[in-house]
Design a protein around this motif. Structure first.
Motif, short mmCIF file in Angstrom:
data_model
loop_
_atom_site.label_atom_id
_atom_site.label_comp_id
_atom_site.label_asym_id
_atom_site.label_seq_id
_atom_site.Cartn_x
_atom_site.Cartn_y
_atom_site.Cartn_z
N PHE A 173 50.46 19.56 -13.29
CA PHE A 173 51.81 19.88 -12.82
C PHE A 173 52.22 21.30 -13.22
CE2 PHE A 173 51.57 15.29 -13.17
CZ PHE A 173 52.09 14.88 -11.94
N HIS A 174 51.25 22.13 -13.53
CA HIS A 174 51.49 23.49 -13.98
C HIS A 174 51.04 24.47 -12.91
CE1 HIS A 174 50.52 26.88 -17.11
NE2 HIS A 174 51.61 27.12 -16.41
N SER A 175 51.95 25.29 -12.40
CA SER A 175 51.58 26.35 -11.47
C SER A 175 51.09 27.55 -12.28
CB SER A 175 52.78 26.76 -10.60
OG SER A 175 53.07 25.79 -9.64
N ILE A 176 49.91 28.01 -11.98
CA ILE A 176 49.34 29.14 -12.71
C ILE A 176 50.01 30.43 -12.25
CG2 ILE A 176 47.24 30.38 -13.29
CD1 ILE A 176 47.38 27.50 -14.33
N CYS A 177 50.43 31.24 -13.20
CA CYS A 177 51.06 32.53 -12.90
C CYS A 177 50.34 33.62 -13.68
CB CYS A 177 52.54 32.50 -13.26
SG CYS A 177 53.41 34.06 -12.94
N GLN A 220 61.51 19.23 -24.72
CA GLN A 220 61.80 20.42 -25.52
C GLN A 220 61.52 21.68 -24.72
OE1 GLN A 220 59.41 21.18 -29.06
NE2 GLN A 220 61.16 22.10 -30.08
N SER A 221 60.47 21.66 -23.91
CA SER A 221 60.15 22.79 -23.06
C SER A 221 59.32 22.30 -21.89
CB SER A 221 59.39 23.87 -23.85
OG SER A 221 58.16 23.35 -24.33
N PHE A 222 59.22 23.16 -20.86
CA PHE A 222 58.49 22.81 -19.64
C PHE A 222 57.53 23.93 -19.28
CE2 PHE A 222 62.40 20.39 -19.42
CZ PHE A 222 62.02 19.17 -18.87
N LEU A 223 56.49 23.57 -18.55
CA LEU A 223 55.55 24.55 -18.02
C LEU A 223 56.15 25.20 -16.76
CD1 LEU A 223 52.33 22.38 -18.31
CD2 LEU A 223 52.94 24.31 -19.78
N TYR A 224 55.53 26.30 -16.35
CA TYR A 224 55.97 27.01 -15.16
C TYR A 224 55.91 26.10 -13.93
CZ TYR A 224 56.08 30.70 -11.57
OH TYR A 224 56.40 31.48 -10.49
N LYS A 225 57.06 25.90 -13.30
CA LYS A 225 57.24 25.07 -12.10
C LYS A 225 56.85 23.60 -12.31
CE LYS A 225 56.96 28.79 -8.69
NZ LYS A 225 58.41 28.84 -8.49
N GLN A 226 56.82 23.17 -13.57
CA GLN A 226 56.46 21.77 -13.86
C GLN A 226 57.42 20.79 -13.20
OE1 GLN A 226 56.21 20.80 -18.05
NE2 GLN A 226 56.32 18.61 -17.66
N ASP A 255 44.11 18.85 -14.24
CA ASP A 255 43.60 19.99 -13.48
C ASP A 255 44.65 20.40 -12.45
OD1 ASP A 255 42.26 21.87 -12.00
OD2 ASP A 255 40.54 20.61 -11.52
N SER A 256 45.12 21.65 -12.54
CA SER A 256 46.14 22.14 -11.62
C SER A 256 45.67 22.08 -10.17
CB SER A 256 46.51 23.58 -11.99
OG SER A 256 47.47 24.11 -11.10
N LEU A 257 44.36 22.24 -9.95
CA LEU A 257 43.82 22.23 -8.59
C LEU A 257 43.85 20.83 -7.97
CD1 LEU A 257 40.78 24.65 -9.01
CD2 LEU A 257 43.05 25.16 -8.09
N ALA A 258 44.04 19.81 -8.79
CA ALA A 258 44.09 18.44 -8.26
C ALA A 258 45.44 18.10 -7.65
CB ALA A 258 43.77 17.45 -9.38
N TYR A 259 46.43 18.96 -7.89
CA TYR A 259 47.76 18.68 -7.35
C TYR A 259 47.73 18.73 -5.83
CZ TYR A 259 52.83 18.84 -6.78
OH TYR A 259 54.11 18.56 -6.42
#
Length: 290
Positions: A173-177, A220-226, A255-259
């Motif tokens: 659920f993390h968009s890579i930036c 507490q915190s979130f990943l980019y575009k999570q 794996d971000s590519l599995a989204y």
């Protein structure tokens, strides 16, 4: 006398901002921080005021309440600003912007708006019953997302929202930036909920067979575009494109590519609702500062 540190709470509508944080002066679109700091210089501090923002919301994301800390150095012999004066002064200089200061209070020198936060809460608003975003009611445009389709399987979605709860690797659920430093994908989702959303126009919307839903997430915190990716996957479950157990599988595959492609929710429906701190400490600091 040294500078005094303040916690400042503020809100904004994303209309024409690049996001929460400052952008370079040569950029065509500025961030909310640019306008906050520009307004703060009218306080005539000895040292330029910098806002250290707790939550760096992206372009298109609104904030019902974001936070920042600032250090304000006044001339020797002059008392610190009361929080109420700071609020009214900043709002005066921000009156032409869709930004509003909600409150300000003195905090200890070691307080940090980002790292002292206990949690952050985001909400995401959906409207069901519109075939396209252009059919969203005028008063709701840019404030919600209208995924295609006129039905949301609520029981299936409510089943699916239970899987992200707790501590997981949220890599899927993390968009890579490329411009952002890598962060640990391990996050703890404290709370997630799906509920109907109502407003003073609800009766009119019911007449048009529109349904508004709100998803709420706290961590507490979130990943980019999570949050946008979680919302998109949960809506796909509600539309029958995914099964509830697919959310569990996405967490396990890490794996971000599995989204699933073309599933991420639009930014327009996303709001930073609040940033939570230790209330007792803040109230004590605020009382001392006043």
């Amino acid at each position: 006398m040294g500078p005094k540190r303040y916690l400042v709470l503020f809100q904004y509508r994303r209309t024409h901002y690049s996001g929460a944080v400052r952008t370079p002066a040569d950029q065509p679109v500025f961030g909310v921080q640019n306008y906050l700091e520009q307004a703060a210089q009218n306080l005539k501090p000895l040292v330029p005021i910098k806002f250290c923002i707790s939550s760096e919301t992206d372009a298109g994301v609104h904030a019902l309440c974001n936070s920042a800390h600032v250090d304000i150095q006044k001339e020797a012999g002059k008392p610190p600003f009361p929080g109420s004066i700071l609020v009214s002064s900043l709002n005066h200089w921000l009156k032409s912007e869709e930004i509003q200061i909600l409150s300000a209070c003195q905090v200890p020198d070691d307080f940090h708006a980002r790292f002292s936060a206990l949690s952050r809460t985001y909400i995401y608003r959906l409207v069901v019953g519109c075939s396209y975003n252009s059919q969203i009611p005028v008063f709701e445009r840019d404030l919600c997302w209208a995924p295609r389709g006129d039905h949301l399987n609520v029981p299936a979605t409510q089943e699916a929202v239970q899987f992200p709860l707790g501590t997981h690797d949220f890599s899927a659920f993390h968009s890579i930036c490329a411009t952002m430093p890598p962060k640990s994908p391990i996050k703890t989702l404290i709370h997630v909920d799906l509920r109907p959303f109502s407003s003073f126009l609800s009766y009119h919307y019911i007449q048009r067979r529109l349904q508004f839903w709100e998803l709420e997430f706290r961590s507490q915190s979130f990943l980019y575009k999570q949050v946008q990716r979680m919302v998109g996957a949960l809506v796909a479950v509600g539309q029958g494109k995914l099964k509830p157990y697919h959310i569990k599988l996405l967490l396990e595959v890490r794996d971000s590519l599995a989204y699933p492609h073309n599933t991420i929710a639009l930014a327009a429906g996303l709001f930073l609702k609040s940033v939570e701190y230790d209330d007792a400490n803040l109230q004590a600091a605020g009382a001392a500062g006043e």
